[in-house]
Design an enzyme around this catalytic site. Structure first.
Site, PDB file in Angstrom:
ATOM      1  N   ASN A 111       0.818  -1.223   0.000  1.00 54.06           N
ATOM      2  CA  ASN A 111       0.000   0.000   0.000  1.00 54.06           C
ATOM      3  C   ASN A 111       0.848   1.268   0.000  1.00 54.06           C
ATOM      4  OD1 ASN A 111      -1.949  -1.897   0.187  1.00 54.06           O
ATOM      5  ND2 ASN A 111      -2.673  -1.347   2.243  1.00 54.06           N
ATOM      6  N   HIS A 157     -17.652  33.450 -32.425  1.00 53.46           N
ATOM      7  CA  HIS A 157     -18.808  32.682 -32.951  1.00 53.46           C
ATOM      8  C   HIS A 157     -18.485  32.076 -34.314  1.00 53.46           C
ATOM      9  CE1 HIS A 157     -21.205  34.815 -29.856  1.00 53.46           C
ATOM     10  NE2 HIS A 157     -20.476  35.854 -30.225  1.00 53.46           N
ATOM     11  N   SER A 278      -6.657   8.867 -48.082  1.00 54.06           N
ATOM     12  CA  SER A 278      -7.876   8.056 -48.033  1.00 54.06           C
ATOM     13  C   SER A 278      -7.674   6.824 -48.893  1.00 54.06           C
ATOM     14  CB  SER A 278      -9.063   8.871 -48.553  1.00 54.06           C
ATOM     15  OG  SER A 278     -10.077   8.010 -49.024  1.00 54.06           O
ATOM     16  N   LYS A 284      -7.470  12.939 -51.489  1.00 53.58           N
ATOM     17  CA  LYS A 284      -7.547  13.396 -50.100  1.00 53.58           C
ATOM     18  C   LYS A 284      -6.198  13.530 -49.405  1.00 53.58           C
ATOM     19  CE  LYS A 284     -11.124  13.068 -47.721  1.00 53.58           C
ATOM     20  NZ  LYS A 284     -11.850  14.120 -47.044  1.00 53.58           N
ATOM     21  N   GLU A 291      -6.931  15.284 -35.722  1.00 50.59           N
ATOM     22  CA  GLU A 291      -8.204  14.719 -35.252  1.00 50.59           C
ATOM     23  C   GLU A 291      -7.982  13.758 -34.087  1.00 50.59           C
ATOM     24  OE1 GLU A 291     -10.567  14.892 -39.515  1.00 50.59           O
ATOM     25  OE2 GLU A 291      -9.197  13.265 -39.086  1.00 50.59           O
TER      26      GLU A 291
HETATM   27  N1  ARG Z   1      -1.649  -3.751  -7.392  1.00 50.53           N
HETATM   28  C1  ARG Z   1      -2.060  -3.082  -6.214  1.00 50.53           C
HETATM   29  C2  ARG Z   1      -2.486  -1.638  -6.501  1.00 50.53           C
HETATM   30  O1  ARG Z   1      -2.206  -1.182  -7.520  1.00 50.53           O
HETATM   31  C3  ARG Z   1      -0.948  -3.058  -5.235  1.00 50.53           C
HETATM   32  C4  ARG Z   1      -1.400  -2.865  -3.834  1.00 50.53           C
HETATM   33  C5  ARG Z   1      -2.011  -4.112  -3.343  1.00 50.53           C
HETATM   34  N2  ARG Z   1      -2.395  -3.972  -1.975  1.00 50.53           N
HETATM   35  C6  ARG Z   1      -3.314  -4.719  -1.414  1.00 50.53           C
HETATM   36  N3  ARG Z   1      -3.618  -4.460  -0.195  1.00 50.53           N
HETATM   37  N4  ARG Z   1      -3.917  -5.662  -2.079  1.00 50.53           N
HETATM   38  O2  ARG Z   1      -3.125  -0.983  -5.720  1.00 50.53           O
END
Ligand code: ARG
Length: 460
Positions: A111, A157, A278, A284, A291
């Site tokens: 995390n 406009h 094209s 073209k 685009e």
């Molecule tokens: N692949 C996960 C993400 O992008 C990594 C973190 C995973 N953490 C967990 N508690 N499962 O968030």
């Protein structure tokens, strides 16, 4: 599927369907080098704080440095069977240096790891996207300076409004890109905070040194709340938002150039190398690149909306929803990078048909406002001048002639304030020259603006 970072408590193998569905390797491979950089700093800190031995720390750093090199040399292919890039890098390290690799994840969760990786990635992107924007500015300034004296109809406009310098029009986009750069600089301030050391959400009981890691990774600040740090994606939202605005600017520029490139406007000629043909119509020459840039803005704006929507219902702290953030952030960054590079080159290679600009300027109703301002200079209240010139315009329209051909005698029938000099006002070049307000299309001011930009954009 490759081995997991978390198998311990599970009695059954994960269903292959779940493995495939939960894998994020396709969206987080872009984080590879940042993941390793973060790990190198983390491993260095673990050794320095004696959480692991110095020797183990060195082994980890050496192994990781080798992986970093193979990433940088393009020799590290994402393994579609890995759960995510963090897992793949961990497993590669285990293969290369053996069981000591298992010490790397001490005092760390994916995390805070993924939050760090994303911040490093965003920080880098903010820097190179700034360079890309500078490149686009340079190309626009270059085109503007090649046609520094060219006058064209200015539009509101999408109707003829008042004469302007082509350079003034192009420099408007240079201003937009300057604000984009300011927004990136501002986003960078809040990207630049170290989340690592927050653990899964609560921090760690091990004696880590976050300030040391921050110093190694050049973060001026350390996050203050571990729960916020692992679930905060404001920095990614701010970057996506800045890029959505870049996309919108690029799209407007593309739209202007597409219009200018049409037979009806006919004022811009694309280089053959930057146009497409094209398969059916042999004649073209299409502005597909422009685009695609215009269309791409939809995707970048969509990613911002997607990320905001993803975030809005999340309870604290980390939730797996956040895995999708990479898709939004990485794609927006990559698309914006590509678009800015190709646009700069396209602008550089475009030519302006000045003869067509002259032809478009035959509509001297473009100078109607100048005629009204001329009356104001002779004491006529503006609202009245506006009405008088409105009537003059209708008279010319009815006779199917330019205003100029009405002649002084006819003008005088609408107002006795018209004198010999009235007809001279009806000239696009005179019109721009008469402008005097700061920031106007006055040629001296635009020339000065061009010089200022050239100075600012000179490669250092
Ligand atoms: N692949 C996960 C993400 O992008 C990594 C973190 C995973 N953490 C967990 N508690 N499962 O968030």
């Amino acid at each position: 599927m490759t081995r997991k970072l978390w198998g311990g408590r599970f009695k059954k193998a994960t269903d292959p369907l779940v493995e495939r569905y939960t894998s994020s390797i396709t969206v987080d491979a872009c984080l590879a080098r940042y993941d390793v950089q973060g790990s190198i700093a983390h491993a260095t800190m673990l050794g320095r704080c004696r959480i692991i031995s110095r020797a183990d720390s060195r082994k980890l750093v050496r192994g990781l440095t080798r992986i970093l090199r193979s990433i940088q040399q393009g020799r590290f292919a994402p393994n579609p069977r890995a759960e995510d890039i963090h897992t793949q890098i961990q497993q590669t390290l285990e293969r290369r240096i053996g069981p000591v690799a298992k010490k790397l994840h001490t005092a760390r969760s994916r995390n805070d790891q993924v939050a760090l990786d994303l911040r490093l990635y965003c920080r880098d992107a903010a820097a190179y996207l700034t360079d890309d924007l500078r490149g686009a500015q340079r190309a626009l300034v270059h085109l503007a300076s090649r046609y520094a004296r060219a006058v064209m109809p200015g539009y509101t406009h999408l109707q003829h409004a008042q004469p302007v310098l082509l350079a003034h029009h192009l420099l408007a986009y240079v201003e937009m890109f300057e604000r984009d750069i300011e927004r990136l600089r501002d986003a960078h301030i809040r990207i630049d905070v170290l989340p690592l050391g927050s653990g899964a959400l609560a921090g760690t009981s091990l004696p880590i040194d976050r300030a040391f890691v921050a110093k190694l990774l050049k973060f001026p600040r350390v996050s203050r709340n571990s729960m916020d740090a692992v679930s905060d994606r404001d920095f990614a939202l701010e970057l996506c938002s800045a890029l959505a605005i870049v996309g919108m600017h690029l799209s407007r520029l593309a739209e202007d150039f597409i219009l200018w490139n049409s037979v009806e406007f006919g004022i811009l000629e694309l280089d053959d190398a930057f146009a497409t043909g094209s398969s059916l119509m042999p004649q073209k020459k299409n502005p597909d690149v422009l685009e695609l840039i215009r269309g791409q803005a939809g995707l970048v704006i969509g990613h911002l909306t997607a990320l905001l929507t993803m975030m809005k219902g999340l309870p604290l702290s980390y939730n797996r929803d956040l895995q999708w953030d990479k898709r939004c952030v990485c794609e927006s960054i990559e698309m914006t990078h590509d678009a800015l590079i190709v646009l700069a080159r396209l602008v550089q290679r475009s030519t302006i048909r000045t003869s067509q600009l002259t032809a478009l300027l035959h509509d001297d109703a473009l100078c109607a406002t100048d005629l009204a301002e001329y009356l104001v200079e002779r004491g006529v209240p503006f609202a009245q001048a506006h009405t008088i010139v409105g009537q003059v315009v209708v008279a010319a329209e009815r006779q199917g002639i330019p205003l100029k051909q009405l002649g002084l005698a006819q003008l005088k029938r609408f107002s006795t304030a018209f004198d010999r000099r009235a007809l001279a006002v009806l000239d696009p070049r005179a019109s721009v020259a008469r402008k005097r307000s700061v920031g106007s299309t006055n040629p001296t001011m635009v020339a000065q603006a061009l010089v200022n930009w050239q100075k600012k954009l000179k490669r250092g």
